[in-house]
Design a protein around this motif. Structure first.
Motif, PDB file in Angstrom:
ATOM      1  N   THR A   3      14.108  72.085 -37.005  1.00 10.36           N
ATOM      2  CA  THR A   3      13.066  71.062 -37.810  1.00 10.36           C
ATOM      3  C   THR A   3      14.046  70.273 -38.740  1.00 10.36           C
ATOM      4  N   ALA A   4      13.848  68.911 -38.543  1.00 10.74           N
ATOM      5  CA  ALA A   4      14.811  68.086 -39.534  1.00 10.74           C
ATOM      6  C   ALA A   4      13.737  67.308 -40.498  1.00 10.74           C
ATOM      7  N   THR A   5      13.719  67.471 -41.682  1.00 15.94           N
ATOM      8  CA  THR A   5      13.124  66.854 -42.830  1.00 15.94           C
ATOM      9  C   THR A   5      13.922  65.861 -43.584  1.00 15.94           C
ATOM     10  N   GLN A   6      13.249  64.588 -43.763  1.00 13.72           N
ATOM     11  CA  GLN A   6      14.177  63.755 -44.645  1.00 13.72           C
ATOM     12  C   GLN A   6      13.449  64.257 -46.154  1.00 13.72           C
ATOM     13  N   VAL A   7      14.743  64.251 -46.963  1.00 12.65           N
ATOM     14  CA  VAL A   7      14.583  64.471 -48.101  1.00 12.65           C
ATOM     15  C   VAL A   7      13.896  63.296 -49.213  1.00 12.65           C
ATOM     16  N   PRO A   8      12.763  63.597 -49.813  1.00 12.61           N
ATOM     17  CA  PRO A   8      12.258  62.625 -50.463  1.00 12.61           C
ATOM     18  C   PRO A   8      13.033  62.051 -51.466  1.00 12.61           C
ATOM     19  N   GLY A   9      13.014  60.617 -51.275  1.00 13.44           N
ATOM     20  CA  GLY A   9      13.715  59.565 -52.245  1.00 13.44           C
ATOM     21  C   GLY A   9      15.048  59.393 -51.769  1.00 13.44           C
ATOM     22  N   ASN A  10      15.574  59.984 -50.678  1.00 10.55           N
ATOM     23  CA  ASN A  10      16.871  59.854 -50.215  1.00 10.55           C
ATOM     24  C   ASN A  10      16.933  59.771 -48.643  1.00 10.55           C
ATOM     25  N   GLN A  11      17.098  58.793 -48.084  1.00 11.91           N
ATOM     26  CA  GLN A  11      17.033  58.413 -46.723  1.00 11.91           C
ATOM     27  C   GLN A  11      18.353  58.764 -45.884  1.00 11.91           C
ATOM     28  N   ASP A  12      19.282  59.170 -46.756  1.00 15.99           N
ATOM     29  CA  ASP A  12      20.538  59.546 -46.286  1.00 15.99           C
ATOM     30  C   ASP A  12      20.620  60.968 -45.943  1.00 15.99           C
ATOM     31  N   LEU A  13      19.797  61.898 -46.836  1.00 21.22           N
ATOM     32  CA  LEU A  13      19.724  63.468 -46.573  1.00 21.22           C
ATOM     33  C   LEU A  13      18.699  63.842 -45.371  1.00 21.22           C
ATOM     34  N   ILE A  14      19.141  64.800 -44.579  1.00 20.99           N
ATOM     35  CA  ILE A  14      18.273  65.293 -43.915  1.00 20.99           C
ATOM     36  C   ILE A  14      18.357  66.919 -44.010  1.00 20.99           C
ATOM     37  N   GLN A  15      17.143  67.526 -44.242  1.00 18.83           N
ATOM     38  CA  GLN A  15      17.208  69.228 -44.443  1.00 18.83           C
ATOM     39  C   GLN A  15      17.113  69.606 -43.040  1.00 18.83           C
ATOM     40  N   LEU A  16      17.663  70.626 -42.643  1.00 17.54           N
ATOM     41  CA  LEU A  16      17.704  71.178 -41.178  1.00 17.54           C
ATOM     42  C   LEU A  16      17.532  72.566 -41.402  1.00 17.54           C
ATOM     43  N   VAL A  17      16.662  72.930 -40.257  1.00 15.40           N
ATOM     44  CA  VAL A  17      16.257  74.386 -40.120  1.00 15.40           C
ATOM     45  C   VAL A  17      16.862  74.897 -38.934  1.00 15.40           C
ATOM     46  N   ASN A  18      17.748  75.785 -38.861  1.00 15.47           N
ATOM     47  CA  ASN A  18      18.510  76.500 -37.929  1.00 15.47           C
ATOM     48  C   ASN A  18      19.224  75.516 -36.955  1.00 15.47           C
ATOM     49  N   PRO A  19      20.282  74.836 -37.986  1.00 14.63           N
ATOM     50  CA  PRO A  19      21.109  73.826 -37.347  1.00 14.63           C
ATOM     51  C   PRO A  19      22.050  74.189 -36.692  1.00 14.63           C
ATOM     52  N   LYS A  20      22.609  73.507 -35.513  1.00  9.45           N
ATOM     53  CA  LYS A  20      23.795  73.667 -34.701  1.00  9.45           C
ATOM     54  C   LYS A  20      24.517  72.375 -34.468  1.00  9.45           C
ATOM     55  N   ALA A  21      25.775  72.553 -34.606  1.00  9.70           N
ATOM     56  CA  ALA A  21      26.765  71.719 -34.346  1.00  9.70           C
ATOM     57  C   ALA A  21      27.886  71.843 -33.324  1.00  9.70           C
ATOM     58  N   ASP A  22      27.863  70.902 -32.374  1.00 11.04           N
ATOM     59  CA  ASP A  22      28.782  71.047 -31.023  1.00 11.04           C
ATOM     60  C   ASP A  22      29.590  69.882 -31.068  1.00 11.04           C
ATOM     61  N   PHE A  23      31.181  70.167 -31.104  1.00  8.39           N
ATOM     62  CA  PHE A  23      32.031  69.059 -31.226  1.00  8.39           C
ATOM     63  C   PHE A  23      33.488  69.379 -30.380  1.00  8.39           C
ATOM     64  N   THR A  24      33.992  68.506 -29.838  1.00  2.46           N
ATOM     65  CA  THR A  24      35.281  68.809 -29.320  1.00  2.46           C
ATOM     66  C   THR A  24      36.560  68.201 -30.234  1.00  2.46           C
ATOM     67  N   SER A  25      37.495  69.107 -30.202  1.00  3.00           N
ATOM     68  CA  SER A  25      38.633  68.909 -31.103  1.00  3.00           C
ATOM     69  C   SER A  25      39.566  67.893 -30.442  1.00  3.00           C
ATOM     70  N   SER A  26      40.397  67.308 -30.928  1.00  3.94           N
ATOM     71  CA  SER A  26      41.489  66.399 -30.432  1.00  3.94           C
ATOM     72  C   SER A  26      42.306  67.005 -29.326  1.00  3.94           C
ATOM     73  N   SER A  27      42.295  68.391 -29.504  1.00  5.32           N
ATOM     74  CA  SER A  27      43.270  69.162 -28.348  1.00  5.32           C
ATOM     75  C   SER A  27      42.294  69.478 -27.275  1.00  5.32           C
ATOM     76  N   GLY A  28      41.004  69.122 -27.465  1.00  3.66           N
ATOM     77  CA  GLY A  28      40.030  69.475 -26.040  1.00  3.66           C
ATOM     78  C   GLY A  28      39.246  70.617 -26.528  1.00  3.66           C
ATOM     79  N   ALA A  29      39.571  71.706 -27.500  1.00  2.95           N
ATOM     80  CA  ALA A  29      38.815  72.702 -27.697  1.00  2.95           C
ATOM     81  C   ALA A  29      37.299  72.332 -28.154  1.00  2.95           C
TER      82      ALA A  29
END
Length: 238
Positions: A106-132
Motif C-alpha cells: 500500500t502507498a499512501t500520500q501524506v496529507p499536505g505533502n505530495q512529495d512524501l509517500i507512506q509505504l506498507v511492506n516496501p521493497k527496493a531492488d537496485f543494481t550497484s555500479s559493480s553490477g551487484a
C-alpha cells in the motif's frame, strides 16, 4: 254507494304549465348499462396506458436489482486529500542511468505533502555500479519522491548477491546513487561468517558492505580458491 280514491297518500305529480303531467327520469337496466359503457370508455384506455408503461419500465427495474448502482457521494475536501494505491509500483533510474524499482502493498500520500509517500511492506531492488544486485525490504517506509530517498523502519532486511544478509531496525536507501546506510545495531551473515555491528554502509563504486562502529565478526574457514574468487567483493569492518 260509491268508492272514492284517497288521494292524500299518493305522491303529488308535477304539472307542465300546459296542464300535462311530467314523468321523472327513467330507471332500469338499460340506463345502468349506458353508465357502465361511459365509464369503461375512460377506464380502459387509462389501464392500457399504465400496462404499456410497465412493459417499457420493467426491464430497467430488473436490471437495477441485479447490477451495480452508481451514485455521487458528498465528500468533504479533507476526505479526498489522501490518495491510496494498492500494490504500488515505482520504477526509475539513478544518476548513472541504472534502473531501480520500489514496490509496496500500500502507498499512501501524506496529507499536505505530495512529495512524501507512506509505504506498507516496501521493497527496493537496485543494481550497484559493480553490477551487484541489492534487495532491501521492511515493514514500513517513507519514500521521498524528489530526492529518491527511502526511509525504512519496523525491521529491515538487506540481501546482497555476494551472499550477505543483514538485519537492522531502520535504514535509509538513497536510490539516486544506489547507496544505503543504517545507524542501529546490525546482525548479519555471509560467506565469511557472522557479524554484529553498530551500523552499516553501502557506498562507493564497489558497493561493498561496510560495518561501522563496534563490530564483532565470527569467521568461517574458507578455501584459498573461494577467497580468490570473492576478492574485491563482500564485507569489511571499520
Amino acid at each position: 254507494m260509491s268508492l272514492h280514491a284517497d288521494s292524500s297518500s299518493a305522491p303529488p305529480q308535477e304539472r307542465h304549465p300546459n296542464g300535462r303531467h311530467l314523468r321523472g327520469p327513467r330507471r332500469g337496466p338499460f340506463a345502468d348499462h349506458t353508465h357502465f359503457v361511459s365509464v369503461m370508455k375512460i377506464a380502459l384506455p387509462a389501464l392500457a396506458a399504465l400496462l404499456l408503461g410497465l412493459v417499457v419500465v420493467w426491464p430497467k427495474l430488473s436490471r437495477m436489482d441485479s447490477g451495480f448502482k452508481l451514485g455521487f457521494a458528498s465528500l468533504s475536501p479533507k476526505s479526498v486529500d489522501t490518495l491510496v494505491m494498492k500494490n504500488a509500483r515505482y520504477f526509475g533510474v539513478d544518476e548513472s542511468n541504472r534502473p531501480f524499482a520500489v514496490t509496496a502493498d500500500t502507498a499512501t500520500q501524506v496529507p499536505g505533502n505530495q512529495d512524501l509517500i507512506q509505504l506498507v511492506n516496501p521493497k527496493a531492488d537496485f543494481t550497484s555500479s559493480s553490477g551487484a544486485n541489492i534487495v532491501v525490504d521492511a515493514v514500513a517506509g517513507i519514500y521521498h519522491q524528489s530526492s529518491k530517498v527511502l526511509d525504512l523502519s519496523g525491521g529491515v532486511n538487506l540481501y546482497h548477491d555476494t551472499g550477505y544478509e543483514i538485519h537492522t531496525p531502520t535504514a535509509t536507501v538513497e536510490l539516486n546513487n544506489n547507496a544505503a546506510r543504517g545507524f542501529e545495531p546490525v546482525e548479519g551473515h555471509g560467506p565469511q561468517g557472522e557479524i554484529r555491528s553498530a551500523g552499516f554502509e553501502i557506498t562507493g563504486k564497489r558497493h561493498d558492505i561496510t560495518f561501522t562502529g563496534k563490530s564483532q565478526l565470527n569467521l568461517r574457514a574458507v578455501s584459498h580458491k573461494a577467497q580468490g574468487k570473492g576478492q574485491g567483493k563482500g564485507a569489511k569492518t571499520r
